[in-house]
Design a protein around this motif. Structure first.
Motif, PDB file in Angstrom:
ATOM      1  N   TYR A 114       0.840  -1.209   0.000  1.00 33.64           N
ATOM      2  CA  TYR A 114       0.000   0.000   0.000  1.00 33.64           C
ATOM      3  C   TYR A 114       0.871   1.254   0.000  1.00 33.64           C
ATOM      4  O   TYR A 114       0.624   2.192  -0.754  1.00 33.64           O
ATOM      5  N   GLN A 115       1.918   1.259   0.825  1.00 29.60           N
ATOM      6  CA  GLN A 115       2.841   2.403   0.866  1.00 29.60           C
ATOM      7  C   GLN A 115       3.519   2.604  -0.488  1.00 29.60           C
ATOM      8  O   GLN A 115       3.639   3.730  -0.969  1.00 29.60           O
ATOM      9  N   LYS A 116       3.951   1.513  -1.107  1.00 28.13           N
ATOM     10  CA  LYS A 116       4.602   1.607  -2.416  1.00 28.13           C
ATOM     11  C   LYS A 116       3.625   2.114  -3.469  1.00 28.13           C
ATOM     12  O   LYS A 116       3.993   2.920  -4.335  1.00 28.13           O
ATOM     13  N   ALA A 117       2.383   1.643  -3.408  1.00 27.97           N
ATOM     14  CA  ALA A 117       1.377   2.091  -4.371  1.00 27.97           C
ATOM     15  C   ALA A 117       1.071   3.573  -4.175  1.00 27.97           C
ATOM     16  O   ALA A 117       0.902   4.314  -5.152  1.00 27.97           O
ATOM     17  N   LEU A 118       1.013   4.024  -2.933  1.00 28.02           N
ATOM     18  CA  LEU A 118       0.772   5.451  -2.674  1.00 28.02           C
ATOM     19  C   LEU A 118       1.905   6.300  -3.235  1.00 28.02           C
ATOM     20  O   LEU A 118       1.668   7.405  -3.726  1.00 28.02           O
ATOM     21  N   GLU A 119       3.125   5.799  -3.150  1.00 30.28           N
ATOM     22  CA  GLU A 119       4.277   6.534  -3.679  1.00 30.28           C
ATOM     23  C   GLU A 119       4.202   6.679  -5.195  1.00 30.28           C
ATOM     24  O   GLU A 119       4.734   7.636  -5.759  1.00 30.28           O
ATOM     25  N   LYS A 120       3.536   5.742  -5.876  1.00 33.71           N
ATOM     26  CA  LYS A 120       3.419   5.786  -7.327  1.00 33.71           C
ATOM     27  C   LYS A 120       2.381   6.812  -7.801  1.00 33.71           C
ATOM     28  O   LYS A 120       2.397   7.207  -8.962  1.00 33.71           O
ATOM     29  N   LEU A 121       1.482   7.217  -6.909  1.00 31.70           N
ATOM     30  CA  LEU A 121       0.475   8.229  -7.271  1.00 31.70           C
ATOM     31  C   LEU A 121       1.153   9.572  -7.503  1.00 31.70           C
ATOM     32  O   LEU A 121       2.202   9.863  -6.917  1.00 31.70           O
TER      33      LEU A 121
END
Length: 174
Positions: A114-121
């Motif tokens: 989830y943290q990695k996906a948020l960083e991709k936003l």
């Protein structure tokens, strides 16, 4: 024969005489009976304060008995309180969870993804999404804070949600 004190403890002179006559004895009594750890000086002072508060109810000839009884009861209450405190300090809370180790591991892994996906936003998407979902702000509040229209905020949140849904399996937000 000891000199008889005045009849009214509420008079300052009479109270001062009683204080001067019994303060040291009261302190010593408490100190010898209970020790220093329960602050006999404070309890003696508190007993005199109670005597002053109840000066109209306590006759002069009963002042000594009143003081020693009140101070003794205060110390007994303090001892009882300390026993309760010690009892609760001995009780150690149980550190266990009903969650299985597998669940905890999965939760940690999901949080990492989830943290990695948020960083991709994009920053705009992430800011709008987090303000709405993490902080609970309304779309209109976010729009005002970011200086954009409410439709722009709604679009950013929608696109962030769609991206996270595609990136993470089982991603749902209320």
């Amino acid at each position: 024969m000891p000199k008889k004190l005045d009849n009214n403890i509420c008079e300052e002179i009479t109270f001062a005489r009683i204080y001067n006559k019994y303060a040291k004895d009261l302190h010593d009594f408490l100190y010898y009976k209970f020790g220093e750890q329960f602050n006999p000086s404070d309890k003696a002072q508190d007993a005199f304060m109670k005597l002053w508060d109840n000066c109209k109810k306590v006759p002069v000839d009963k002042a000594k008995s009143y003081l020693f009884t009140i101070a003794n009861n205060m110390m007994l209450n303090e001892v009882k309180h300390q026993k309760v405190v010690l009892k609760h300090q001995k009780i150690k809370p149980e550190h266990y969870t009903n969650e299985s180790p597998e669940f905890i591991l999965e939760k940690e892994q999901f949080l990492e993804l989830y943290q990695k996906a948020l960083e991709k936003l994009s920053e705009e998407q992430r800011v709008a999404f987090m303000m709405n979902k993490a902080e609970g702000k309304k779309h209109s509040e976010i729009a005002e804070m970011l200086g954009v229209t409410q439709k722009v905020v709604e679009y950013r949140i929608y696109t962030a949600f769609s991206f996270l849904k595609n990136e993470l399996e089982g991603f749902k937000i209320k």
